[in-house]
Design a protein around this motif. Sequence first.
Motif, PDB file in Angstrom:
ATOM      1  N   ARG A  91     -10.591  -6.598   8.276  1.00 30.83           N
ATOM      2  CA  ARG A  91      -9.327  -7.322   8.382  1.00 30.83           C
ATOM      3  C   ARG A  91      -8.778  -7.072   9.783  1.00 30.83           C
ATOM      4  O   ARG A  91      -8.878  -5.953  10.292  1.00 30.83           O
ATOM      5  CB  ARG A  91      -8.319  -6.824   7.332  1.00 30.83           C
ATOM      6  N   TRP A  92      -8.201  -8.088  10.417  1.00 28.25           N
ATOM      7  CA  TRP A  92      -7.625  -7.892  11.745  1.00 28.25           C
ATOM      8  C   TRP A  92      -6.219  -8.469  11.793  1.00 28.25           C
ATOM      9  O   TRP A  92      -5.870  -9.370  11.033  1.00 28.25           O
ATOM     10  CB  TRP A  92      -8.507  -8.497  12.819  1.00 28.25           C
ATOM     11  N   ARG A  93      -5.430  -7.901  12.703  1.00 23.29           N
ATOM     12  CA  ARG A  93      -4.058  -8.358  12.916  1.00 23.29           C
ATOM     13  C   ARG A  93      -3.677  -8.105  14.358  1.00 23.29           C
ATOM     14  O   ARG A  93      -4.321  -7.319  15.063  1.00 23.29           O
ATOM     15  CB  ARG A  93      -3.092  -7.660  11.967  1.00 23.29           C
ATOM     16  N   GLU A 108      -5.501   0.816   6.148  1.00 26.42           N
ATOM     17  CA  GLU A 108      -4.613   1.777   6.799  1.00 26.42           C
ATOM     18  C   GLU A 108      -5.341   2.636   7.824  1.00 26.42           C
ATOM     19  O   GLU A 108      -4.697   3.445   8.517  1.00 26.42           O
ATOM     20  CB  GLU A 108      -3.963   2.681   5.738  1.00 26.42           C
ATOM     21  N   ALA A 109      -6.653   2.463   7.973  1.00 25.56           N
ATOM     22  CA  ALA A 109      -7.444   3.271   8.908  1.00 25.56           C
ATOM     23  C   ALA A 109      -8.202   2.356   9.853  1.00 25.56           C
ATOM     24  O   ALA A 109      -9.411   2.132   9.675  1.00 25.56           O
ATOM     25  CB  ALA A 109      -8.398   4.184   8.145  1.00 25.56           C
ATOM     26  N   PRO A 110      -7.542   1.803  10.873  1.00 29.39           N
ATOM     27  CA  PRO A 110      -8.234   0.878  11.793  1.00 29.39           C
ATOM     28  C   PRO A 110      -9.331   1.568  12.583  1.00 29.39           C
ATOM     29  O   PRO A 110      -9.172   2.712  13.020  1.00 29.39           O
ATOM     30  CB  PRO A 110      -7.113   0.377  12.706  1.00 29.39           C
ATOM     31  N   VAL A 111     -10.437   0.854  12.760  1.00 26.97           N
ATOM     32  CA  VAL A 111     -11.528   1.356  13.609  1.00 26.97           C
ATOM     33  C   VAL A 111     -11.366   0.859  15.036  1.00 26.97           C
ATOM     34  O   VAL A 111     -12.027   1.356  15.949  1.00 26.97           O
ATOM     35  CB  VAL A 111     -12.897   0.924  13.057  1.00 26.97           C
ATOM     36  N   VAL A 112     -10.490  -0.122  15.236  1.00 31.02           N
ATOM     37  CA  VAL A 112     -10.160  -0.631  16.567  1.00 31.02           C
ATOM     38  C   VAL A 112      -8.648  -0.718  16.669  1.00 31.02           C
ATOM     39  O   VAL A 112      -7.987  -1.298  15.800  1.00 31.02           O
ATOM     40  CB  VAL A 112     -10.779  -2.016  16.824  1.00 31.02           C
TER      41      VAL A 112
END
Length: 280
Positions: free
Chosen positions: A199-201, A171-175
Amino acid sequence: MSTSLPVPQQEMPPATLPVPCPTAPVAGRPVETTTPVFDWTPVPDATRYRIQIASTEAFGAVHYDETTDRGSAVPLGSVLPDDVETACWRVRAEGREEVRSDWSEPARVAVPSAGLESATGTVRVEAPPVPLHPTSDQDPPLDQSAVPFTWEAVPEATGYQLQVAPADAPEAPVVDLTVDQTTSVTLYDTLSGEGTSFRWRVRPLFRVAQPGPWSDPVPFVVAPPVDDEERAPEAENPRASARIAGPATQAQTSTTLSVTVSLFAVLSFLATIALIVFAG
C-alpha cells in the motif's frame, strides 16, 4: 598568415543510467545540523554519484562539486558563502566506461543560519495529493525491480513525503522518503524480497508549516522480474541439435564399416588357406 581553427569540444557520452531523485535534504525545509547528510534514491549499475551545491537553481556559481557515495555529509558552513540562506543541490549517477545519467531536478534546503519567514498569511491547500500510479487495479503486476510512483501536485507544496508499506503491516513502511517538488519517483530494487502486496500514500510538505494530510492508501501488487526459462540446446537452435547428433551418427557409421571390413578380411584369409590345402 595562418588562421587557427577552433578546436571542437569533446562531446559527452549520452546519458544511459536512470536519474537519481534527491531525498534529503529537500523541500526548502531547514536542516537541523550544519553538516547535513545528502541522500538520494539508488540507481542500478551506478558506481558513484556526482553532487553539486549552488546558491541558485541556475547553478551558475557552484560552491560544491564532488564525486561521492550515497549518504555523504557536507559541511555547509565551509561550502556556502555567509550570505546564502537557501541552497540548491542536484545529483547524477555515474558508472563504468563513462556511462552516466542526466542531472536530477534541483532540490532546495534552508541553511541553519537562515532566518525563516513566518507562515502567517501564506496560501496553503488543506488537501492531499491524488495518487495516479500505481493503482489498485494494476494488471499485470509491476516489475518489483523498478516501481514508478506518480501523483498530482498540491499548490504551494515545496515537497512531498512518500510511504510504501506491506499490505498486511501498513503501520510499518518499508519506504519512507521525502522528495522536492517532483511528483514522480521510481524505486529501483527497493521492494525486492519484501513481498508482493503493498500500500502506498503521499502527503505534501511546506517550507515552514507542518505537513499536509495523507492521501488514502492505494494497494498494488508487484512481481519478480521474468527470467527466460533455461532451454535445451536443441530447443534454442535446431542446428545445434543437428551438430550434437552428427558426431554420434558418424561414429556409429564408422564402427559398422570397420567391423564389416574386418570380417571381409578374415573370410578372404580363410579362403586363401583352403585353396592352398586343396591344391597341395
